[in-house]
Design a protein around this motif. Structure first.
Motif, mmCIF file in Angstrom:
data_model
loop_
_atom_site.group_PDB
_atom_site.id
_atom_site.type_symbol
_atom_site.label_atom_id
_atom_site.label_comp_id
_atom_site.label_asym_id
_atom_site.label_seq_id
_atom_site.Cartn_x
_atom_site.Cartn_y
_atom_site.Cartn_z
ATOM 1 N N ASP A 1 0.836 -1.212 0.000
ATOM 2 C CA ASP A 1 0.000 0.000 0.000
ATOM 3 C C ASP A 1 0.864 1.254 0.000
ATOM 4 O OD1 ASP A 1 -2.291 -1.554 0.038
ATOM 5 O OD2 ASP A 1 -2.505 -1.467 2.227
ATOM 6 N N ARG B 1 2.366 1.793 -3.372
ATOM 7 C CA ARG B 1 1.358 2.278 -4.320
ATOM 8 C C ARG B 1 1.126 3.777 -4.119
ATOM 9 N NH1 ARG B 1 -2.399 -0.635 -2.633
ATOM 10 N NH2 ARG B 1 -1.660 -2.513 -3.683
ATOM 11 N N GLU B 2 1.031 4.184 -2.854
ATOM 12 C CA GLU B 2 0.840 5.601 -2.568
ATOM 13 C C GLU B 2 2.053 6.417 -3.005
ATOM 14 O OE1 GLU B 2 0.112 5.719 1.586
ATOM 15 O OE2 GLU B 2 -1.814 4.675 1.468
ATOM 16 N N GLU C 1 2.107 6.839 -6.734
ATOM 17 C CA GLU C 1 1.098 7.814 -7.133
ATOM 18 C C GLU C 1 1.592 9.227 -6.873
ATOM 19 O OE1 GLU C 1 -2.344 9.496 -8.576
ATOM 20 O OE2 GLU C 1 -1.581 7.447 -8.767
ATOM 21 N N GLU D 1 -11.995 12.406 -6.578
ATOM 22 C CA GLU D 1 -11.146 11.276 -6.189
ATOM 23 C C GLU D 1 -10.598 11.463 -4.782
ATOM 24 O OE1 GLU D 1 -8.258 11.219 -9.266
ATOM 25 O OE2 GLU D 1 -9.542 10.136 -10.682
ATOM 26 N N LEU D 2 -10.278 12.705 -4.427
ATOM 27 C CA LEU D 2 -9.769 12.999 -3.085
ATOM 28 C C LEU D 2 -10.808 12.652 -2.024
ATOM 29 C CD1 LEU D 2 -7.625 14.324 -1.225
ATOM 30 C CD2 LEU D 2 -8.734 16.513 -1.691
ATOM 31 N N ALA E 1 -13.235 10.512 -2.303
ATOM 32 C CA ALA E 1 -13.415 9.060 -2.272
ATOM 33 C C ALA E 1 -12.315 8.388 -1.462
ATOM 34 C CB ALA E 1 -13.448 8.510 -3.693
ATOM 35 N N ARG E 2 -11.083 8.900 -1.576
ATOM 36 C CA ARG E 2 -9.986 8.325 -0.799
ATOM 37 C C ARG E 2 -10.114 8.665 0.677
ATOM 38 N NH1 ARG E 2 -6.827 10.544 -4.988
ATOM 39 N NH2 ARG E 2 -5.969 12.096 -3.547
ATOM 40 N N ALA E 3 -10.571 9.881 0.977
ATOM 41 C CA ALA E 3 -10.675 10.310 2.370
ATOM 42 C C ALA E 3 -11.807 9.609 3.107
ATOM 43 C CB ALA E 3 -10.871 11.822 2.429
ATOM 44 N N PRO F 1 -13.542 6.287 2.143
ATOM 45 C CA PRO F 1 -13.768 5.154 1.243
ATOM 46 C C PRO F 1 -15.067 4.401 1.508
ATOM 47 C CG PRO F 1 -12.058 4.648 2.853
ATOM 48 C CD PRO F 1 -12.355 6.105 2.988
#
Length: 222
Positions: free
Chosen positions: A56, A59-60, A63, A82-83, A85-87, A89
């Motif tokens: 993880d 991956r971060e 990115e 997208e921000l 959605a990540r904050a 989930p």
């Protein structure tokens, strides 16, 4: 701005060639070591869990390197969607994103700072404010770019706002510093049990990416 973009690209190269490559090598060694630990031992499960977390992190990191090298700012709405959605989930908080005006391409440095400011506002709304609704508003005006995040949570005490944040916490301070770096003005408003409103205003001369000049624009007038 050009100097900062060049510095971002240099940092991205260094991160890829040193830190990411080194981490990848370490993970391969740990993967190899894990195969020699019997699966019924707790240590095997702990190693597998650590490697999953390392994946993880990698991956971060990749990115982040990609974002450092990519000229962002083409679609702020997509970035903020997208921000959010990540904050959040699990979608525990209803989040709405509203856009007004003709969408403009943003300077990549400005876009990055806006993303970090909005990210901090969302983190506070999702984790601390006990909000049920968060609204993100982006207003493209010929004179300025406006970004506002408001929630219906518990709010922030006035004494905390006056002090610039809670002692030992630097989220609000960091938001103001980021706004200042791009020539923007940040306002944070709140009343107890009435939620928080974070509003950023950036002049168009700083926020919007200038269109490339055409050769016929460079000719002297007759």
């Amino acid at each position: 701005m050009q100097d900062r973009i060049a510095e971002r690209e240099r940092i991205a190269r260094d991160l890829h060639d040193t830190l990411l490559q080194g981490m990848q090598g370490l993970m391969l060694k740990f993967h190899a070591a894990t195969r020699h630990v019997p699966e019924d031992l707790p240590a095997h499960r702990q190693l597998e869990s650590a490697l999953d977390r390392a994946d993880d992190v990698m991956r971060e990191a990749r990115e982040r390197v990609r974002s450092l090298r990519t000229a962002s700012g083409e679609d702020l709405t997509l970035t903020l969607t997208e921000l959010a959605a990540r904050a959040d989930p699990d979608r525990k908080v209803e989040t709405r994103l509203l856009t007004e005006g003709a969408v403009q391409s943003l300077d990549p440095i400005v876009a990055d700072e806006i993303e970090m400011i909005v990210g901090e506002a969302l983190f506070n709304a999702y984790r601390h404010a006990k909000a049920k609704l968060v609204v993100i508003e982006v207003t493209y005006d010929p004179r300025q770019l406006g970004v506002r995040v408001r929630d219906d949570g518990v709010g922030i005490e006035q004494a905390v706002l006056v002090a610039g944040g809670r002692q030992g916490h630097f989220g609000l301070t960091g938001m103001r510093e980021r706004a200042a770096r791009i020539g923007g003005a940040l306002a944070i408003r709140s009343r107890p049990a009435a939620g928080v409103e974070v509003e950023l205003v950036v002049p168009s001369s700083s926020a919007y990416r200038a269109a490339p000049r055409r050769w016929w624009d460079l000719r002297r007038p007759v």
